[in-house]
Motif scaffolding. Sequence first.
Motif, PDB file in Angstrom:
ATOM      1  N   TYR A  69       0.803  -1.224   0.000  1.00  0.00           N
ATOM      2  CA  TYR A  69       0.000   0.000   0.000  1.00  0.00           C
ATOM      3  C   TYR A  69       0.834   1.272   0.000  1.00  0.00           C
ATOM      4  O   TYR A  69       0.280   2.367  -0.041  1.00  0.00           O
ATOM      5  CB  TYR A  69      -0.956   0.007   1.199  1.00  0.00           C
ATOM      6  CG  TYR A  69      -1.908  -1.152   1.156  1.00  0.00           C
ATOM      7  CD1 TYR A  69      -3.006  -1.143   0.301  1.00  0.00           C
ATOM      8  CD2 TYR A  69      -1.690  -2.285   1.926  1.00  0.00           C
ATOM      9  CE1 TYR A  69      -3.863  -2.220   0.231  1.00  0.00           C
ATOM     10  CE2 TYR A  69      -2.543  -3.368   1.863  1.00  0.00           C
ATOM     11  CZ  TYR A  69      -3.623  -3.332   1.018  1.00  0.00           C
ATOM     12  OH  TYR A  69      -4.472  -4.407   0.948  1.00  0.00           O
ATOM     13  N   LYS A  70       2.163   1.122   0.072  1.00  0.00           N
ATOM     14  CA  LYS A  70       3.082   2.273   0.111  1.00  0.00           C
ATOM     15  C   LYS A  70       2.760   3.181   1.292  1.00  0.00           C
ATOM     16  O   LYS A  70       2.896   4.400   1.212  1.00  0.00           O
ATOM     17  CB  LYS A  70       3.044   3.065  -1.203  1.00  0.00           C
ATOM     18  CG  LYS A  70       3.252   2.236  -2.442  1.00  0.00           C
ATOM     19  CD  LYS A  70       4.584   1.527  -2.438  1.00  0.00           C
ATOM     20  CE  LYS A  70       4.803   0.759  -3.730  1.00  0.00           C
ATOM     21  NZ  LYS A  70       5.371  -0.543  -3.533  1.00  0.00           N
ATOM     22  N   GLU A  71       2.305   2.585   2.396  1.00  0.00           N
ATOM     23  CA  GLU A  71       1.968   3.350   3.598  1.00  0.00           C
ATOM     24  C   GLU A  71       3.147   3.369   4.559  1.00  0.00           C
ATOM     25  O   GLU A  71       3.793   2.341   4.797  1.00  0.00           O
ATOM     26  CB  GLU A  71       0.744   2.754   4.296  1.00  0.00           C
ATOM     27  CG  GLU A  71      -0.514   2.891   3.490  1.00  0.00           C
ATOM     28  CD  GLU A  71      -1.742   2.307   4.175  1.00  0.00           C
ATOM     29  OE1 GLU A  71      -2.824   2.407   3.574  1.00  0.00           O
ATOM     30  OE2 GLU A  71      -1.632   1.758   5.284  1.00  0.00           O
ATOM     31  N   SER A  94       0.797   8.423  -0.013  1.00  0.00           N
ATOM     32  CA  SER A  94       0.590   9.675  -0.747  1.00  0.00           C
ATOM     33  C   SER A  94      -0.689   9.632  -1.583  1.00  0.00           C
ATOM     34  O   SER A  94      -1.212  10.681  -1.955  1.00  0.00           O
ATOM     35  CB  SER A  94       1.794   9.976  -1.648  1.00  0.00           C
ATOM     36  OG  SER A  94       1.976   8.929  -2.576  1.00  0.00           O
ATOM     37  N   ASN A  95      -1.226   8.441  -1.857  1.00  0.00           N
ATOM     38  CA  ASN A  95      -2.479   8.355  -2.622  1.00  0.00           C
ATOM     39  C   ASN A  95      -3.710   8.405  -1.726  1.00  0.00           C
ATOM     40  O   ASN A  95      -4.828   8.288  -2.201  1.00  0.00           O
ATOM     41  CB  ASN A  95      -2.496   7.115  -3.528  1.00  0.00           C
ATOM     42  CG  ASN A  95      -2.601   5.822  -2.761  1.00  0.00           C
ATOM     43  OD1 ASN A  95      -2.761   5.806  -1.539  1.00  0.00           O
ATOM     44  ND2 ASN A  95      -2.506   4.712  -3.462  1.00  0.00           N
ATOM     45  N   GLY A  96      -3.531   8.537  -0.390  1.00  0.00           N
ATOM     46  CA  GLY A  96      -4.660   8.733   0.510  1.00  0.00           C
ATOM     47  C   GLY A  96      -5.109   7.530   1.309  1.00  0.00           C
ATOM     48  O   GLY A  96      -5.955   7.659   2.191  1.00  0.00           O
ATOM     49  N   SER A  97      -4.549   6.333   1.051  1.00  0.00           N
ATOM     50  CA  SER A  97      -4.936   5.184   1.869  1.00  0.00           C
ATOM     51  C   SER A  97      -4.310   5.325   3.255  1.00  0.00           C
ATOM     52  O   SER A  97      -3.252   5.931   3.416  1.00  0.00           O
ATOM     53  CB  SER A  97      -4.513   3.870   1.220  1.00  0.00           C
ATOM     54  OG  SER A  97      -3.109   3.718   1.231  1.00  0.00           O
ATOM     55  N   ASN A 157      -8.655   8.549   1.520  1.00  0.00           N
ATOM     56  CA  ASN A 157      -8.773  10.009   1.595  1.00  0.00           C
ATOM     57  C   ASN A 157      -8.111  10.603   2.833  1.00  0.00           C
ATOM     58  O   ASN A 157      -8.617  11.564   3.416  1.00  0.00           O
ATOM     59  CB  ASN A 157     -10.245  10.448   1.513  1.00  0.00           C
ATOM     60  CG  ASN A 157     -10.868  10.037   0.208  1.00  0.00           C
ATOM     61  OD1 ASN A 157     -10.256  10.173  -0.843  1.00  0.00           O
ATOM     62  ND2 ASN A 157     -12.066   9.498   0.263  1.00  0.00           N
ATOM     63  N   TRP A 158      -6.979  10.045   3.249  1.00  0.00           N
ATOM     64  CA  TRP A 158      -6.232  10.590   4.381  1.00  0.00           C
ATOM     65  C   TRP A 158      -5.663  11.947   3.990  1.00  0.00           C
ATOM     66  O   TRP A 158      -5.162  12.133   2.893  1.00  0.00           O
ATOM     67  CB  TRP A 158      -5.079   9.660   4.773  1.00  0.00           C
ATOM     68  CG  TRP A 158      -4.279  10.197   5.907  1.00  0.00           C
ATOM     69  CD1 TRP A 158      -3.125  10.924   5.831  1.00  0.00           C
ATOM     70  CD2 TRP A 158      -4.582  10.087   7.296  1.00  0.00           C
ATOM     71  NE1 TRP A 158      -2.698  11.253   7.078  1.00  0.00           N
ATOM     72  CE2 TRP A 158      -3.563  10.753   7.997  1.00  0.00           C
ATOM     73  CE3 TRP A 158      -5.612   9.485   7.999  1.00  0.00           C
ATOM     74  CZ2 TRP A 158      -3.553  10.832   9.379  1.00  0.00           C
ATOM     75  CZ3 TRP A 158      -5.597   9.558   9.382  1.00  0.00           C
ATOM     76  CH2 TRP A 158      -4.582  10.230  10.057  1.00  0.00           C
TER      77      TRP A 158
END
Length: 100
Positions: free
Chosen positions: A43-45, A65-68, A88-89
């Motif tokens: 998830y690249k988190e 960076s994509n909001g997850s 939408n973080w």
Amino acid sequence: MIRFSLAPLLASAALASAATSPASAQSACGPREQLVKLLADQYKEDPVGMGLSQPGQILEVFASSNGSWTMVMTMPDGKACMIAAGDNWEMVTKVKGSPI
């Protein structure tokens, strides 16, 4: 919201927690290192915040960076459980005089 790609982690957690209550067996839990690696790889988190919840328990928020985003609770023994996830973080910075 449990992510479907956490199925391998859920399966191993379910086997490890067979003696626990049904509610806790449904959580996505496992060694913190594995959960953090999974969030980063799939998830690249990365961690964006953390705090002490109960004595010895640490609550972390991971976001991409994509909001997850994902909230993880880590216990003193190193076991970590995903407790919430979503989209939408947004990072909020307090502006002087702002109510936030």
